[in-house]
Design a protein around this motif. Sequence first.
Motif, mmCIF file in Angstrom:
data_model
loop_
_atom_site.group_PDB
_atom_site.id
_atom_site.type_symbol
_atom_site.label_atom_id
_atom_site.label_comp_id
_atom_site.label_asym_id
_atom_site.label_seq_id
_atom_site.Cartn_x
_atom_site.Cartn_y
_atom_site.Cartn_z
ATOM 1 N N ASP A 198 16.968 20.631 13.390
ATOM 2 C CA ASP A 198 16.895 19.619 12.333
ATOM 3 C C ASP A 198 16.435 20.252 11.025
ATOM 4 O O ASP A 198 16.717 19.732 9.944
ATOM 5 C CB ASP A 198 15.894 18.523 12.722
ATOM 6 N N SER A 242 17.892 16.435 7.381
ATOM 7 C CA SER A 242 17.548 17.838 7.617
ATOM 8 C C SER A 242 17.079 18.513 6.330
ATOM 9 O O SER A 242 17.430 18.107 5.225
ATOM 10 C CB SER A 242 18.746 18.589 8.185
ATOM 11 N N PHE A 286 23.123 20.157 11.153
ATOM 12 C CA PHE A 286 22.223 19.393 10.293
ATOM 13 C C PHE A 286 22.699 17.942 10.153
ATOM 14 O O PHE A 286 23.888 17.642 10.272
ATOM 15 C CB PHE A 286 22.161 20.031 8.899
#
Length: 452
Positions: free
Chosen positions: A180, A216, A212
């Motif tokens: 993440d 993120s 992502f």
Amino acid sequence: MKMTAKEITRACGGRLLCGDPDTVVTSVSTDSRKIDSGTLFVPIKGERTDAHTFIDATFAAGASATLTQEHDQMDDKHAWIRVQSTEQALQQIAAVYRRKFSIPFIGITGSVGKTTTKEMVALALSAGRNVMKTEGNFNSQIGLPLTMFTLQKSHQAAVIEMGMSNFGEMSRLAQIAAPDYAVVTNIGISHIEQLKTQQNIMNEKLHITDCFHKDSVLFLNGDDKLLSQLRNTPKWKTVWFGTQPWCDFWAENIRTAEASTRFTLAAPEGSYEVQLPALGMHNVTNALAGLAVAKTLGVPLEKAIAKLAEYRPLAMRQQIHRVNEVTVIDDSYNASPDAIRSSVDVLCGFHTGKRIAVLADMLELGDYSQKAHFDVGAYAATTGIDALVTVGERAKDIVRGAQSVRPELPCFSCNDNSEAIAKLKSLLTGGDAVLVKGSRAMKTDQIVKALL
């Protein structure tokens, strides 16, 4: 971990040849010598050894299941799962297992300093969360999947080191770990033999963002020449760290004392004093990455800073030993041009006696090898070292580079570690400091052990 043979078969698209589909697996191993009750054995077929020959031995040791790419039929009480590739199956199973967890995953990559940065990020985060981190440098196509299986329900964050040496590898790792958040420490020339250019290296490392999502965050080193060019072209939310005043987290007023570094952290919410029990500008940068991640994930900076004060270098990574009044800087784990420059700077921070740099071959540099070694030598000669000892054929170019800058610098080219050890024993006296560094295959830790 806990998965059934049925879940594992489904995860990797395999076929259960025999055994109970409800067989419970509680660990995964690719090493037939590391088997516990309930282990899934993943036999990897290598250039020299085909681990399929050890399957029976792993069952005798307590394994409950195995993957195989060599068998089409089996009649056994144990679970045998047929797959096309055991390595790919391992990755697929790890990806499915990882997605059982909704905690933040932080990926760490870069040409230099991945492991140390991973340690500092995990340490800073541990001030507010129960953190799982990659052990050692299990950051490869096999090591990273094995790391996933150490995740437990009690973990509140995962810090994952992600290494690559060729095209496509980072993308595969990103599909497994699905970070993440991601930290890119720097872009050097490690593995340039395969990747050809630094631009290619950066492009490949940025595949760490392949999974992502909208929340993120990418953490980038603002001091890195290539990474800083991404400043005005953000694809993702980006947090910058470094020594540049425009960075979100930046260090100023940097001071070094024996075996420690102090600096002032300028963060979005104010300034803080940081004491880090490690030397070198590169470790300041690593610490900044840790603090930036911790703050972004909700850990108070005061607590993260206090945690970093507990940092201890890992084995063979700038560990400082003192023996018979000689300071030995053990940085023998691996080497690249940027890492050697940083380590030589650390050596020159010692001001008593002679400062002797022991530098061995740097590998996987391809067409850049001769120039990289020459440039490292030239740099070392400008820093104030008092003697240079090299090990290996490539490292002779380090001597040539050093002598191009300081012809009078005492330089000694050794063919192997034994020769270097003998030379050091004739050079070293009380009060001296010696740095030992080289690519892992050069086994320069043998020199350190002899000195200790």
